[in-house]
Design an enzyme around this catalytic site. Structure first.
Site, PDB file in Angstrom:
ATOM      1  N   GLU A  35      10.828   3.945   5.839  1.00  0.00           N
ATOM      2  CA  GLU A  35      11.487   2.890   6.773  1.00  0.00           C
ATOM      3  C   GLU A  35      12.977   2.804   6.914  1.00  0.00           C
ATOM      4  OE1 GLU A  35      10.890  -2.054   7.082  1.00  0.00           O
ATOM      5  OE2 GLU A  35      10.308  -0.876   5.475  1.00  0.00           O
TER       6      GLU A  35
ATOM      7  N   LYS B  27       8.167  -2.518  14.488  1.00  0.00           N
ATOM      8  CA  LYS B  27       7.606  -3.347  13.601  1.00  0.00           C
ATOM      9  C   LYS B  27       7.243  -4.505  14.031  1.00  0.00           C
ATOM     10  CE  LYS B  27       8.128  -4.253   8.599  1.00  0.00           C
ATOM     11  NZ  LYS B  27       9.206  -4.204   7.490  1.00  0.00           N
TER      12      LYS B  27
ATOM     13  N   CYS C 140       5.445  -0.329   7.124  1.00  0.00           N
ATOM     14  CA  CYS C 140       5.659  -1.175   5.831  1.00  0.00           C
ATOM     15  C   CYS C 140       4.628  -2.320   5.737  1.00  0.00           C
ATOM     16  CB  CYS C 140       7.083  -1.691   5.424  1.00  0.00           C
ATOM     17  SG  CYS C 140       7.295  -2.258   3.823  1.00  0.00           S
TER      18      CYS C 140
END
Length: 271
Positions: free
Chosen positions: A35, A104, A138
């Site tokens: 990330e 994200k 994530c």
């Protein structure tokens, strides 16, 4: 498809170039980085580092992918519409062409909530060498709904750049392999390792397979490039043996549960 997972303490274009060179030398077709791999995670103000999706860093990564002939997944703070900043990843093909962009969707903790705007598009996919690749970042993978959305859309290999922190090692060791089995896909999970600013990253990058095995796993500290294969034949066999998607009963899984009637103790009869 041979996949390289870069677990690293560093970040930036030079780090990515070195990893791509090693990945290509070891026969990998795709390199997955952590990330925010271009900037690092512990940024005082991500907006100062944000670029458009097709900004200068995108051009540099495309040159790296072409030079080494390997597809690359990398993370960066994206300057989006209206000045919003997103925690984003891009998948670049081995010819340097952008194949997919993902923002994200599930932000973790007060730091991310303060600095980033969540994405609104799920699932995001691309096809490479006959396999359907999907993108999450994530914390996203910790939501079974996000992974199942990919499975239902046909994702074969879920690519997850991450910055998993201690003491949440169980996400990498238990939850990620479980996601691979329950949704019958490969999960490639590339983490940072060691300290960066106030954050202590857990490492433990892995490739988890739909049959419950973990073909590749790093320890908690190593700076390494892991290489392992996502096997379409294993994927087909596992899906035949574990037909979770076909056996689902979505009519029993409402998006909003019916209210549960309250139970009250009856009043005793008067004597």
């Amino acid at each position: 498809m041979r996949i390289a997972l870069h677990q690293t303490r560093s970040h930036g274009l030079d780090t990515l170039d070195d990893a791509a060179r090693e990945a290509a030398a070891r026969g990998a077709r795709l390199l997955l980085t952590p990330e925010l791999s271009l900037t690092g995670y512990a940024l005082a103000d991500p907006a100062e580092h944000a670029e458009p999706a097709d900004g200068p860093s995108a051009a540099a990564v495309s040159r790296i992918a072409r030079r080494h002939g390997v597809a690359v997944v990398y993370g960066y703070p994206e300057r989006g519409e209206g000045g919003a900043v997103h925690n984003s990843v891009r998948l670049v093909g081995p010819d340097g062409r952008a194949l997919a962009d993902y923002r994200k969707t599930h932000l973790y903790g007060p730091y991310e909530a303060e600095h980033y705007t969540p994405g609104t598009r799920l699932p995001v996919q691309a096809v490479l060498d006959g396999l359907t690749l999907g993108l999450l970042v994530c914390y996203d993978v910790e939501f079974p709904e996000a992974v199942r959305a990919h499975a239902l859309a046909g994702t074969d290999v879920l690519l997850v750049p991450t910055a998993l922190m201690r003491p949440y090692d169980t996400v990498a060791t238990t939850l990620v392999p479980a996601r691979a089995v329950e949704s019958q896909l490969y999960v490639a999970y590339a983490n940072r390792a060691g300290r960066e600013g106030e954050f202590d990253f857990a490492g433990l990058s892995c490739l988890a397979a739909p049959d419950g095995t973990v073909p590749a796993r790093a320890d908690g500290e190593a700076h390494t490039v892991l290489v392992a294969d996502a096997d379409p034949a294993l994927l087909r066999t596992s899906r035949e043996n574990n037909p979770y998607l076909a056996d689902r009963r979505p009519e029993l899984y409402p998006s909003r549960a019916e209210p549960v009637p309250s139970l009250t103790r009856p009043e005793p009869d008067p004597v």
